[in-house]
Design an enzyme around this catalytic site. Structure first.
Site, PDB file in Angstrom:
ATOM      1  N   ILE A  12      40.282  18.501  21.999  1.00 50.12           N
ATOM      2  CA  ILE A  12      40.384  17.223  22.714  1.00 50.12           C
ATOM      3  C   ILE A  12      41.097  16.191  21.846  1.00 50.12           C
ATOM      4  CG2 ILE A  12      39.097  15.390  23.863  1.00 50.12           C
ATOM      5  CD1 ILE A  12      36.850  17.467  24.355  1.00 50.12           C
ATOM      6  N   ALA A  75      33.351  16.772  15.511  1.00 49.37           N
ATOM      7  CA  ALA A  75      31.969  17.242  15.695  1.00 49.37           C
ATOM      8  C   ALA A  75      31.985  18.735  15.968  1.00 49.37           C
ATOM      9  CB  ALA A  75      31.324  16.529  16.886  1.00 49.37           C
ATOM     10  N   TYR A 141      22.496  20.272  19.835  1.00 51.35           N
ATOM     11  CA  TYR A 141      23.782  19.605  20.019  1.00 51.35           C
ATOM     12  C   TYR A 141      23.585  18.280  20.759  1.00 51.35           C
ATOM     13  CZ  TYR A 141      28.291  18.474  22.033  1.00 51.35           C
ATOM     14  OH  TYR A 141      29.413  17.803  22.422  1.00 51.35           O
ATOM     15  N   ILE A 208      28.530  37.031  32.462  1.00 51.52           N
ATOM     16  CA  ILE A 208      27.936  35.841  33.093  1.00 51.52           C
ATOM     17  C   ILE A 208      26.550  35.642  32.484  1.00 51.52           C
ATOM     18  CG2 ILE A 208      27.060  34.896  35.265  1.00 51.52           C
ATOM     19  CD1 ILE A 208      29.332  36.307  36.706  1.00 51.52           C
TER      20      ILE A 208
HETATM   21  N1  UFG Z   1      29.378  30.982  30.403  1.00 44.91           N
HETATM   22  C1  UFG Z   1      29.250  32.302  30.805  1.00 44.91           C
HETATM   23  N2  UFG Z   1      29.926  33.242  30.100  1.00 44.91           N
HETATM   24  C2  UFG Z   1      30.715  32.956  29.029  1.00 44.91           C
HETATM   25  C3  UFG Z   1      30.839  31.599  28.636  1.00 44.91           C
HETATM   26  C4  UFG Z   1      30.153  30.644  29.344  1.00 44.91           C
HETATM   27  O1  UFG Z   1      28.538  32.626  31.766  1.00 44.91           O
HETATM   28  O2  UFG Z   1      31.278  33.871  28.433  1.00 44.91           O
HETATM   29  C5  UFG Z   1      28.657  29.960  31.158  1.00 44.91           C
HETATM   30  C6  UFG Z   1      27.681  29.175  30.305  1.00 44.91           C
HETATM   31  O3  UFG Z   1      26.459  29.839  30.208  1.00 44.91           O
HETATM   32  C7  UFG Z   1      27.615  27.857  31.078  1.00 44.91           C
HETATM   33  C8  UFG Z   1      29.019  27.719  31.670  1.00 44.91           C
HETATM   34  O4  UFG Z   1      29.595  29.013  31.610  1.00 44.91           O
HETATM   35  O5  UFG Z   1      26.702  27.978  32.121  1.00 44.91           O
HETATM   36  C9  UFG Z   1      29.903  26.778  30.868  1.00 44.91           C
HETATM   37  O6  UFG Z   1      29.812  27.159  29.502  1.00 44.91           O
HETATM   38  P1  UFG Z   1      30.776  26.588  28.364  1.00 44.91           P
HETATM   39  O7  UFG Z   1      30.398  27.282  27.105  1.00 44.91           O
HETATM   40  O8  UFG Z   1      32.182  26.660  28.820  1.00 44.91           O
HETATM   41  O9  UFG Z   1      30.399  25.051  28.312  1.00 44.91           O
HETATM   42  P2  UFG Z   1      28.965  24.342  28.161  1.00 44.91           P
HETATM   43  O10 UFG Z   1      28.569  23.845  29.520  1.00 44.91           O
HETATM   44  O11 UFG Z   1      27.997  25.174  27.415  1.00 44.91           O
HETATM   45  O12 UFG Z   1      29.298  23.128  27.189  1.00 44.91           O
HETATM   46  C10 UFG Z   1      30.418  22.296  27.374  1.00 44.91           C
HETATM   47  C11 UFG Z   1      30.818  21.776  26.006  1.00 44.91           C
HETATM   48  C12 UFG Z   1      29.691  20.946  25.451  1.00 44.91           C
HETATM   49  C13 UFG Z   1      29.288  19.879  26.447  1.00 44.91           C
HETATM   50  C14 UFG Z   1      28.987  20.465  27.798  1.00 44.91           C
HETATM   51  C15 UFG Z   1      28.720  19.354  28.774  1.00 44.91           C
HETATM   52  O13 UFG Z   1      31.102  22.860  25.122  1.00 44.91           O
HETATM   53  O14 UFG Z   1      30.134  20.364  24.257  1.00 44.91           O
HETATM   54  O15 UFG Z   1      30.089  21.236  28.227  1.00 44.91           O
HETATM   55  O16 UFG Z   1      28.540  19.824  30.075  1.00 44.91           O
HETATM   56  F1  UFG Z   1      28.177  19.262  26.022  1.00 44.91           F
END
Ligand code: UFG
Length: 338
Positions: A12, A75, A141, A208
């Site tokens: 970002i 961060a 986090y 998933i």
């Molecule tokens: N997911 C899967 N499989 C994967 C990767 C992710 O099912 O291989 C799912 C996760 O469990 C989650 C969703 O996809 O339900 C999104 O996951 P991400 O890892 O892409 O993003 P997060 O929602 O965990 O986190 C992101 C940022 C954080 C922020 C958050 C806010 O990385 O810093 O969005 O919504 F806080």
């Protein structure tokens, strides 16, 4: 007069540096390159490989460049990792930010835009999430960022000249429209890049994480926002800060998509099947995070341009097609070009 962007070599932050420079700002970047890429830093930015926790060094940089405002991205940001390595998150995100704030204090810099997160809300009582929704993080986090929001509020109470805007990001994705920047994490953990990796033969299938959530299709729902729209909100926030401000804005589109919907969109965008497997829930994941982002629109005049999931994923896809090895191949290309 310059803006200091911390974490300006990250996903970002690098897009924000480009955004500010293209709008005529002088930008100084501080990044310790622990996760960022030197090749992602805009050539017109002045770059320092430094850690925000190093107050003395940051103070010197702030003074030498007559910095008037800080945009603080640096961060760690992986929810799952933070559950396993909590100290790493509190040390870097909370203590590191204190180092930066002390340096700002010493150099007399009174304005900061802080990268906060939807993860500060935990599992909220209401959906979509408003800025007034109670913040009860469910992972380190989110706590590490919420502590900083608290610290900033307290600073405003103690210093009438200080002002800040905390931007609570939802799920940031996509890449620069001109193809110069994109997302390159090692290891990659974010859903959209992972869903694109089978199409460039970087991964066999997408796991998933949990298919038994109380959502329509059983998978987690997130609000995906394009990185360039997010950067525009930072520009507007920076312009809006006044002494005494303690402002908080959600940054999301206001629509949620499930993990399965994202994978379906990746299939449409790439024209290739994305193989999936069903896995366990990932610790620290809230089931649903969708923003009410009216406040940013009304108070900052923010108008996100990319609100279509396929467009957001399409922008990421163009980057991955051109940079299958991320900045590693960008660096090789620039070396080849002399
Ligand atoms: N997911 C899967 N499989 C994967 C990767 C992710 O099912 O291989 C799912 C996760 O469990 C989650 C969703 O996809 O339900 C999104 O996951 P991400 O890892 O892409 O993003 P997060 O929602 O965990 O986190 C992101 C940022 C954080 C922020 C958050 C806010 O990385 O810093 O969005 O919504 F806080």
């Amino acid at each position: 007069m310059a803006i200091l962007v911390t974490g300006g070599a990250g996903f970002i932050g690098s897009h924000a540096v480009k955004h500010f420079i293209e709008r005529g700002e002088e930008v100084v970047v501080v990044d310790n390159l622990s996760t960022g890429h030197r090749a992602a830093v805009h050539q017109q930015a002045t770059f320092y490989e430094a850690d925000v926790a190093d107050s003395a060094r940051i103070e010197t940089i702030l003074r030498n460049h007559s910095v008037t405002a800080v945009v603080h991205f640096a961060a760690f940001s992986l929810v799952g990792e933070s559950v396993v390595l909590p100290y790493r998150y509190y040390r870097n995100n909370t203590c590191g930010t204190l180092g930066l704030l002390e340096a700002m204090d010493a150099a007399g810099v009174k304005q900061i835009v802080f990268s906060s997160t939807a993860a500060t809300y935990g599992i909220p009582d209401e959906m979509p999430i408003r800025e007034t929704t109670p913040q009860r993080p469910i992972n380190p986090y989110g706590h590490s960022k919420l502590f900083v929001e608290r610290i900033l509020r307290d600073k405003v109470l103690s210093d009438a000249e200080f002002g800040f805007v905390a931007l609570r990001y939802f799920n940031v994705a996509g890449a620069a429209a001109d193809g110069s920047l994109g997302e390159d994490h090692d290891p990659e953990t974010h859903l959209i890049p992972i869903a694109l990796q089978p199409a460039i033969e970087k991964r066999h299938c997408v796991t998933i994480f949990g298919s038994d959530y109380e959502t329509d299709d059983g998978t987690c729902i997130r609000d995906y926002i394009h990185v360039e729209d997010l950067c525009d909100a930072h520009r507007l926030a920076l312009g809006a800060i006044r002494p005494g401000d303690a402002r908080f804005y959600n940054l999301g589109i206001g629509r949620g998509f499930s993990v399965k919907e994202v994978i379906d969109a990746a299939t449409r965008v790439t024209g290739q099947n994305v193989p999936i497997e069903l896995g366990e829930r990932r610790p620290g994941d809230p089931p649903v995070l969708v923003a009410a982002a009216d406040a940013a629109r009304e108070e900052l005049g923010w108008q996100p341009q990319m609100t279509d999931l396929d467009e957001i994923i399409g922008s990421a896809w163009r980057w991955y097609q051109q940079h299958p090895d991320g900045y590693a191949d960008a660096a090789t290309r620039s070396a080849d070009n002399g």
